[in-house]
Design a protein around this motif. Structure first.
Motif, PDB file in Angstrom:
ATOM      1  N   ILE A  22      40.430 -15.880  21.622  1.00 58.64           N
ATOM      2  CA  ILE A  22      39.000 -16.020  21.351  1.00 58.64           C
ATOM      3  C   ILE A  22      38.580 -14.795  20.560  1.00 58.64           C
ATOM      4  O   ILE A  22      38.760 -13.665  21.003  1.00 58.64           O
ATOM      5  N   LEU A  37      45.877 -15.631  27.259  1.00 53.58           N
ATOM      6  CA  LEU A  37      44.707 -15.718  26.385  1.00 53.58           C
ATOM      7  C   LEU A  37      44.214 -14.307  26.104  1.00 53.58           C
ATOM      8  O   LEU A  37      44.104 -13.493  27.025  1.00 53.58           O
ATOM      9  N   TRP A  84      35.230 -22.054  27.104  1.00 53.81           N
ATOM     10  CA  TRP A  84      36.518 -22.162  26.418  1.00 53.81           C
ATOM     11  C   TRP A  84      37.668 -21.664  27.301  1.00 53.81           C
ATOM     12  O   TRP A  84      38.758 -22.233  27.291  1.00 53.81           O
ATOM     13  N   GLU A 137      44.281 -21.498  18.675  1.00 58.28           N
ATOM     14  CA  GLU A 137      45.374 -22.061  19.478  1.00 58.28           C
ATOM     15  C   GLU A 137      46.681 -21.848  18.732  1.00 58.28           C
ATOM     16  O   GLU A 137      46.746 -22.024  17.506  1.00 58.28           O
ATOM     17  N   ALA A 179      32.148 -18.571  25.815  1.00 60.65           N
ATOM     18  CA  ALA A 179      33.494 -18.057  26.054  1.00 60.65           C
ATOM     19  C   ALA A 179      34.019 -18.519  27.408  1.00 60.65           C
ATOM     20  O   ALA A 179      35.191 -18.901  27.542  1.00 60.65           O
ATOM     21  N   LEU A 211      37.745 -20.151  18.588  1.00 66.38           N
ATOM     22  CA  LEU A 211      38.850 -20.325  19.528  1.00 66.38           C
ATOM     23  C   LEU A 211      40.083 -20.685  18.719  1.00 66.38           C
ATOM     24  O   LEU A 211      40.084 -21.653  17.949  1.00 66.38           O
ATOM     25  N   HIS A 263      46.325 -18.758  23.383  1.00 59.11           N
ATOM     26  CA  HIS A 263      44.976 -18.860  22.822  1.00 59.11           C
ATOM     27  C   HIS A 263      44.414 -17.470  22.521  1.00 59.11           C
ATOM     28  O   HIS A 263      44.755 -16.489  23.209  1.00 59.11           O
TER      29      HIS A 263
END
Length: 358
Positions: free
Chosen positions: A313, A286, A212, A356, A209, A354, A311
């Motif tokens: 996660i 994110l 990323w 996007e 993580a 991940l 993004h």
């Protein structure tokens, strides 16, 4: 069981990829991460049976009688060594095991967590608080045979039902937390806080993580279902930045632990007590989600779609609910995915993807 570990991992990867085939392109899968195939678990949840003079620590059979498991290969070597000395000491405290068929006795479970630095948290699950003095008086005895005993607590579970622990927790030691050091972050585990039971794979999950996050280099990160701060703290330490870090978790003890770790690391991170499913604010570049097995559900999916962070996660312990949630995030595409063999010798997997914004 009995299937060679490399074959287990390959089958697991294949099954997960097949389940997520509509959402994860085949070329986005990274190699699965694997740790030890045995001796990997940092927590022992031991059902107590037998008699006051001869208790058993292990599981209950189909008649609810105790079965000792003295050589279980689940636990990390330091935890196994500690249990070899600790269990006779606990047996010597004179606590009467709870007998399920007759509903008599006091000690239901013993839960022992070991840290990477060979320290222990020992939790006694009792039917009532009447035996608290025996446990309190036994702390010095336990520490004499296992010097790493740091936290001792009693959980009160008065009800007769298939629930491991109750709502009341009484810490009997000056130390209330077990430091769990994974790489360069020390988390502070309280008796009722969730923590991954495979330290080796959990550390790899956080490293991935962090990698990323560094690649995306967002100005702000929101960690939902943040627990003791695993993803948030690693995001704060990822290369790039500086970045604003926030976390939301429904368990107050976990939030206290996350704040303590952030303070020790000198990080300006904000952790709040709240239900991630009913967020009133989502304005980060994110977002990390690490929900329970049920997934994040339609309401939070809709909130993410509306806020449109660049993004996301998503770390999941249930690929089925992950697939369901990904279907409700049409504004995103998966650009990276990885299986983590968090639970060797089982069909369960931790999967992290991940996403996007399209």
């Amino acid at each position: 069981m009995g299937v060679p570990h490399p074959r287990q991992v390959a089958d697991l990867q294949s099954d997960v990829a097949d389940l997520l085939r509509d959402h994860v392109p085949s070329d986005e899968w990274q190699e699965p991460f694997t740790g030890p195939e045995s001796a990997f678990r940092n927590k022992a949840k031991l059902a107590v049976g037998g008699t006051k003079g001869d208790p058993t620590f292990g599981i209950l059979d189909t008649t609810s009688r105790g079965v000792a498991l003295p050589e279980c290969r689940l636990y990390e070597p330091p935890l196994t060594d500690a249990l070899d000395a600790l269990l006779p000491a606990v047996a010597g405290l004179g606590l009467t095991p709870f007998d399920v068929p007759t509903r008599q006795g006091e000690l239901k479970h013993l839960i022992v967590t070991g840290s990477p630095d060979a320290q222990l948290m020992v939790r006694f699950v009792l039917r009532s608080p009447g035996q608290l003095p025996r446990v309190q008086e036994g702390i010095d005895v336990m520490r004499s045979v296992v010097p790493g005993v740091r936290v001792v607590s009693v959980n009160i579970q008065p009800e007769h039902k298939a629930v491991l622990e109750g709502d009341e927790e009484i810490v009997l030691t000056d130390d209330e937390t077990l430091p769990m050091r994974l790489d360069d972050v020390t988390f502070h585990l309280r008796p009722r806080s969730f923590f991954q039971t495979n330290s080796t794979v959990a550390a790899a999950l956080y490293r991935q993580a962090r990698e990323w996050v560094a690649a995306a280099d967002p100005a702000s990160v929101l960690d939902l279902y943040c627990g003791v701060g695993g993803f948030a703290l690693n995001a704060a330490l990822a290369k790039g930045g500086p970045r604003r870090i926030d976390g939301v978790e429904i368990a107050p003890d976990a939030v206290r632990s996350a704040r303590r770790s952030a303070s020790e690391l000198g990080l300006d991170a904000g952790f709040e007590i709240g239900d991630a499913r009913v967020l009133s604010r989502l304005d980060h570049e994110l977002v990390v989600v690490n929900p329970p097995r049920r997934g994040i559900g339609p309401d939070l999916c809709a909130a993410v779609e509306s806020a449109a962070p660049a993004h996301v996660i998503y770390s999941s312990c249930n690929p089925t609910s992950l697939a369901r949630d990904l279907a409700q995030l049409p504004g995103y595409r998966v650009t990276r995915a990885r299986v983590f063999d968090m639970f060797p010798q089982t069909r369960h997997a931790e999967v992290m993807v991940l996403l996007e914004r399209r």
